[in-house]
Design a protein around this motif. Structure first.
Motif, PDB file in Angstrom:
ATOM      1  N   ALA A  26      37.024  30.946   4.206  1.00  0.00           N
ATOM      2  CA  ALA A  26      37.436  31.920   5.222  1.00  0.00           C
ATOM      3  C   ALA A  26      36.243  32.744   5.701  1.00  0.00           C
ATOM      4  O   ALA A  26      36.085  32.996   6.900  1.00  0.00           O
ATOM      5  N   LEU A  27      35.396  33.166   4.770  1.00  0.00           N
ATOM      6  CA  LEU A  27      34.202  33.918   5.152  1.00  0.00           C
ATOM      7  C   LEU A  27      33.251  33.052   5.976  1.00  0.00           C
ATOM      8  O   LEU A  27      32.593  33.539   6.906  1.00  0.00           O
ATOM      9  N   ALA A  28      33.189  31.765   5.659  1.00  0.00           N
ATOM     10  CA  ALA A  28      32.339  30.850   6.429  1.00  0.00           C
ATOM     11  C   ALA A  28      32.806  30.757   7.874  1.00  0.00           C
ATOM     12  O   ALA A  28      31.986  30.635   8.800  1.00  0.00           O
ATOM     13  N   VAL A  29      34.114  30.802   8.097  1.00  0.00           N
ATOM     14  CA  VAL A  29      34.637  30.779   9.459  1.00  0.00           C
ATOM     15  C   VAL A  29      34.169  32.013  10.227  1.00  0.00           C
ATOM     16  O   VAL A  29      33.758  31.922  11.396  1.00  0.00           O
ATOM     17  N   VAL A  30      34.207  33.173   9.591  1.00  0.00           N
ATOM     18  CA  VAL A  30      33.749  34.407  10.245  1.00  0.00           C
ATOM     19  C   VAL A  30      32.260  34.317  10.567  1.00  0.00           C
ATOM     20  O   VAL A  30      31.821  34.697  11.658  1.00  0.00           O
ATOM     21  N   VAL A  31      31.470  33.820   9.617  1.00  0.00           N
ATOM     22  CA  VAL A  31      30.031  33.655   9.868  1.00  0.00           C
ATOM     23  C   VAL A  31      29.796  32.721  11.046  1.00  0.00           C
ATOM     24  O   VAL A  31      28.967  32.992  11.931  1.00  0.00           O
ATOM     25  N   SER A  32      30.515  31.632  11.095  1.00  0.00           N
ATOM     26  CA  SER A  32      30.364  30.671  12.186  1.00  0.00           C
ATOM     27  C   SER A  32      30.706  31.293  13.526  1.00  0.00           C
ATOM     28  O   SER A  32      30.005  31.076  14.527  1.00  0.00           O
ATOM     29  N   HIS A  33      31.764  32.087  13.572  1.00  0.00           N
ATOM     30  CA  HIS A  33      32.195  32.680  14.829  1.00  0.00           C
ATOM     31  C   HIS A  33      31.254  33.777  15.315  1.00  0.00           C
ATOM     32  O   HIS A  33      31.345  34.191  16.480  1.00  0.00           O
ATOM     33  N   ALA A  34      30.357  34.247  14.460  1.00  0.00           N
ATOM     34  CA  ALA A  34      29.384  35.238  14.898  1.00  0.00           C
ATOM     35  C   ALA A  34      28.539  34.711  16.051  1.00  0.00           C
ATOM     36  O   ALA A  34      28.073  35.473  16.901  1.00  0.00           O
ATOM     37  N   PHE A  35      28.356  33.398  16.096  1.00  0.00           N
ATOM     38  CA  PHE A  35      27.586  32.783  17.176  1.00  0.00           C
ATOM     39  C   PHE A  35      28.433  32.610  18.426  1.00  0.00           C
ATOM     40  O   PHE A  35      28.044  33.025  19.517  1.00  0.00           O
ATOM     41  N   SER A  36      29.608  31.983  18.281  1.00  0.00           N
ATOM     42  CA  SER A  36      30.405  31.626  19.458  1.00  0.00           C
ATOM     43  C   SER A  36      31.049  32.833  20.124  1.00  0.00           C
ATOM     44  O   SER A  36      31.206  32.847  21.355  1.00  0.00           O
ATOM     45  N   VAL A  37      31.430  33.852  19.382  1.00  0.00           N
ATOM     46  CA  VAL A  37      32.046  35.031  19.982  1.00  0.00           C
ATOM     47  C   VAL A  37      31.077  35.701  20.956  1.00  0.00           C
ATOM     48  O   VAL A  37      31.478  36.184  22.016  1.00  0.00           O
ATOM     49  N   ALA A  38      29.806  35.712  20.617  1.00  0.00           N
ATOM     50  CA  ALA A  38      28.817  36.403  21.444  1.00  0.00           C
ATOM     51  C   ALA A  38      28.346  35.569  22.627  1.00  0.00           C
ATOM     52  O   ALA A  38      28.028  36.115  23.685  1.00  0.00           O
ATOM     53  N   THR A  39      28.308  34.239  22.472  1.00  0.00           N
ATOM     54  CA  THR A  39      27.738  33.394  23.521  1.00  0.00           C
ATOM     55  C   THR A  39      28.766  32.553  24.258  1.00  0.00           C
ATOM     56  O   THR A  39      28.501  32.094  25.367  1.00  0.00           O
ATOM     57  N   GLY A  40      29.900  32.303  23.637  1.00  0.00           N
ATOM     58  CA  GLY A  40      30.891  31.418  24.230  1.00  0.00           C
ATOM     59  C   GLY A  40      30.578  29.953  24.045  1.00  0.00           C
ATOM     60  O   GLY A  40      31.266  29.089  24.594  1.00  0.00           O
ATOM     61  N   ILE A  41      29.556  29.652  23.255  1.00  0.00           N
ATOM     62  CA  ILE A  41      29.140  28.267  23.014  1.00  0.00           C
ATOM     63  C   ILE A  41      29.135  28.015  21.512  1.00  0.00           C
ATOM     64  O   ILE A  41      28.261  28.504  20.794  1.00  0.00           O
ATOM     65  N   GLY A  42      30.114  27.247  21.030  1.00  0.00           N
ATOM     66  CA  GLY A  42      30.236  27.019  19.595  1.00  0.00           C
ATOM     67  C   GLY A  42      29.069  26.259  19.005  1.00  0.00           C
ATOM     68  O   GLY A  42      28.704  26.457  17.848  1.00  0.00           O
ATOM     69  N   THR A  43      28.467  25.388  19.798  1.00  0.00           N
ATOM     70  CA  THR A  43      27.378  24.555  19.270  1.00  0.00           C
ATOM     71  C   THR A  43      26.053  25.304  19.159  1.00  0.00           C
ATOM     72  O   THR A  43      25.049  24.713  18.784  1.00  0.00           O
ATOM     73  N   ASP A  44      26.034  26.604  19.497  1.00  0.00           N
ATOM     74  CA  ASP A  44      24.822  27.402  19.291  1.00  0.00           C
ATOM     75  C   ASP A  44      24.504  27.562  17.813  1.00  0.00           C
ATOM     76  O   ASP A  44      23.372  27.916  17.463  1.00  0.00           O
ATOM     77  N   GLU A  45      25.492  27.331  16.974  1.00  0.00           N
ATOM     78  CA  GLU A  45      25.285  27.526  15.539  1.00  0.00           C
ATOM     79  C   GLU A  45      24.320  26.471  14.982  1.00  0.00           C
ATOM     80  O   GLU A  45      24.439  25.288  15.310  1.00  0.00           O
ATOM     81  N   PRO A  46      23.365  26.874  14.138  1.00  0.00           N
ATOM     82  CA  PRO A  46      22.363  25.926  13.640  1.00  0.00           C
ATOM     83  C   PRO A  46      22.950  24.707  12.923  1.00  0.00           C
ATOM     84  O   PRO A  46      22.446  23.596  13.083  1.00  0.00           O
ATOM     85  N   LEU A  47      24.018  24.883  12.141  1.00  0.00           N
ATOM     86  CA  LEU A  47      24.573  23.769  11.379  1.00  0.00           C
ATOM     87  C   LEU A  47      25.130  22.686  12.290  1.00  0.00           C
ATOM     88  O   LEU A  47      25.160  21.512  11.920  1.00  0.00           O
ATOM     89  N   ALA A  48      25.560  23.073  13.491  1.00  0.00           N
ATOM     90  CA  ALA A  48      26.100  22.088  14.430  1.00  0.00           C
ATOM     91  C   ALA A  48      25.030  21.081  14.840  1.00  0.00           C
ATOM     92  O   ALA A  48      25.316  19.898  15.047  1.00  0.00           O
ATOM     93  N   LYS A  49      23.809  21.549  14.943  1.00  0.00           N
ATOM     94  CA  LYS A  49      22.718  20.646  15.326  1.00  0.00           C
ATOM     95  C   LYS A  49      22.349  19.707  14.180  1.00  0.00           C
ATOM     96  O   LYS A  49      21.923  18.581  14.396  1.00  0.00           O
ATOM     97  N   ALA A  50      22.519  20.174  12.950  1.00  0.00           N
ATOM     98  CA  ALA A  50      22.114  19.366  11.793  1.00  0.00           C
ATOM     99  C   ALA A  50      23.155  18.321  11.417  1.00  0.00           C
ATOM    100  O   ALA A  50      22.807  17.210  11.005  1.00  0.00           O
ATOM    101  N   THR A  51      24.446  18.658  11.536  1.00  0.00           N
ATOM    102  CA  THR A  51      25.501  17.757  11.060  1.00  0.00           C
ATOM    103  C   THR A  51      26.428  17.266  12.171  1.00  0.00           C
ATOM    104  O   THR A  51      27.252  16.388  11.934  1.00  0.00           O
ATOM    105  N   GLY A  52      26.332  17.861  13.353  1.00  0.00           N
ATOM    106  CA  GLY A  52      27.242  17.505  14.430  1.00  0.00           C
ATOM    107  C   GLY A  52      28.489  18.357  14.460  1.00  0.00           C
ATOM    108  O   GLY A  52      29.296  18.259  15.378  1.00  0.00           O
ATOM    109  N   TYR A  53      28.644  19.229  13.458  1.00  0.00           N
ATOM    110  CA  TYR A  53      29.829  20.080  13.370  1.00  0.00           C
ATOM    111  C   TYR A  53      29.401  21.465  12.911  1.00  0.00           C
ATOM    112  O   TYR A  53      28.457  21.609  12.133  1.00  0.00           O
TER     113      TYR A  53
END
Length: 359
Positions: A26-53
């Motif tokens: 649950a905390l990981a979801v909040v950390v992940s949304h720290a990127f998309s809430v501010a930019t509107g782009i979910g793939t801005d998160e670093p892990l998305a580039k490394a694993t595709g998700y």
């Protein structure tokens, strides 16, 4: 591998780490949304580039694997009446409370409309209805979060639709006797995996996210169910995790990668809960995971609306400091009393076995 405990042997040991794992997810979801809430782009998160998700998608995958395992165990051990009541009282009260708090309290405070006009606006009651009936996560409130990249105040509830459908599937399997036939769940799991692999092979990066999700979440839930149903045979071993990691590296650019990643994630989630996290290294006394999952997004949306110049990462710590106490209030004021109501309805003094919360 033969020296490693079976899932049944690990499950018989006390305690286990399912509550701690759900909190981490649950905390990981909040950390992940720290990127998309501010930019509107979910793939801005670093892990998305490394694993595709994104980290949030990996966390939801873990939730569904744990849920598939525990929900199947619940239906198997308790019977259908107990199961249906437990599932309803675990999901519905918290969702109703979160919907009303966000729409009536937070919405009134954050809307640009006068309070009276806001309460009379049909969009308010349409939001409440769509959230509770359709699990619609992209619904907006009148005059709320209009300057944010996303307007939705409850952006995570969409997964509950898949969760409830999976719950119904387990109920039907229990009612028809198929829950005792392990091969049915196994065929279902690998059927989803095959279907996803074919879709990836045909469409590649152009595969619609909704189509992928329709394969991904039921498949991971079914994988969790399979791990429970084959608990007397399957073992929890670190070498198996290593083999999965090597296979993912080798097959990273093939159509089978997503399915293998998701199946591996399901095994990893159960391995963590019954292995490394099962020795009281991290054993929360209460389950705040559902509340964090529900309230993390509206808290982050609110902070971004109030301080739009700040980055999502800058607002991450404040969002956690607010979300966790709100989730604790949800647990002690809504979720735990609902579970106690279930225990009383069934003539018991305790809540029984582990109660999985939906993602």
């Amino acid at each position: 591998m033969s020296a490693a405990p079976t899932i049944a042997e690990a499950l018989a040991r006390k305690p286990n780490g399912f509550t701690g794992l759900r909190l981490i997810l649950a905390l990981a979801v909040v950390v992940s949304h720290a990127f998309s809430v501010a930019t509107g782009i979910g793939t801005d998160e670093p892990l998305a580039k490394a694993t595709g998700y994104t980290l949030g998608e990996h966390a939801v995958n873990g939730f569904f694997a744990v849920s598939g395992f525990l929900v199947t165990m619940s239906c198997d051990r308790r019977g259908l009446r107990d199961y249906a009541l437990a599932r309803t009282l675990r999901i519905l009260p918290g969702l109703i409370a979160a919907t009303l708090v966000v729409s009536l309290a937070l919405g009134t405070a954050m809307t640009r409309l006068p309070a009276g006009e806001y309460w009379r606006d049909p969009g308010l009651w349409s939001f409440v209805r769509n959230t509770l009936v359709n699990f619609k996560s992209n619904a907006a409130l009148p005059g709320v979060f209009e300057g944010n990249p996303y307007r939705s105040p409850l952006g995570t509830v969409w997964t509950l639709k898949y969760e409830v459908l999976c719950y119904c599937g387990v109920f039907v399997a229990g009612l028809s006797g198929l829950l005792r036939r392990r091969w049915v769940a196994t065929l279902l799991c690998f059927g989803f995996a095959l279907g996803l692999s074919v879709e990836v092979a045909l469409h590649g990066d152009a595969l619609a996210k909704g189509v992928e999700t329709a394969f991904r979440l039921p498949m991971i839930f079914a994988a969790g169910a399979c791990l429970y149903l084959w608990r007397d045979t399957l073992r929890l071993a670190a070498p198996a995790m290593l083999c999965l990691g090597v296979a993912l590296f080798v097959l990273a650019r093939t159509p089978t990668y997503p399915a293998l990643l998701f199946l591996g994630s399901a095994y990893a989630a159960i391995w963590l809960a019954l292995g490394p996290l099962a020795f009281r290294l991290f054993d929360p006394p209460a389950d705040f995971s559902y509340g964090i999952y529900l309230y993390g997004w509206p808290v982050q949306q609110t902070l971004h609306a109030l301080w739009p110049a700040q980055t999502g990462l800058a607002l991450l710590l404040p969002s956690l400091l607010i979300t966790v106490p709100v989730a604790a209030l949800s647990w002690y004021a809504v979720e735990r009393p609902a579970l106690a109501l279930k225990a009383r309805a069934l003539g018991r003094r305790s809540l029984g076995t582990i109660e999985p919360a939906g993602p």
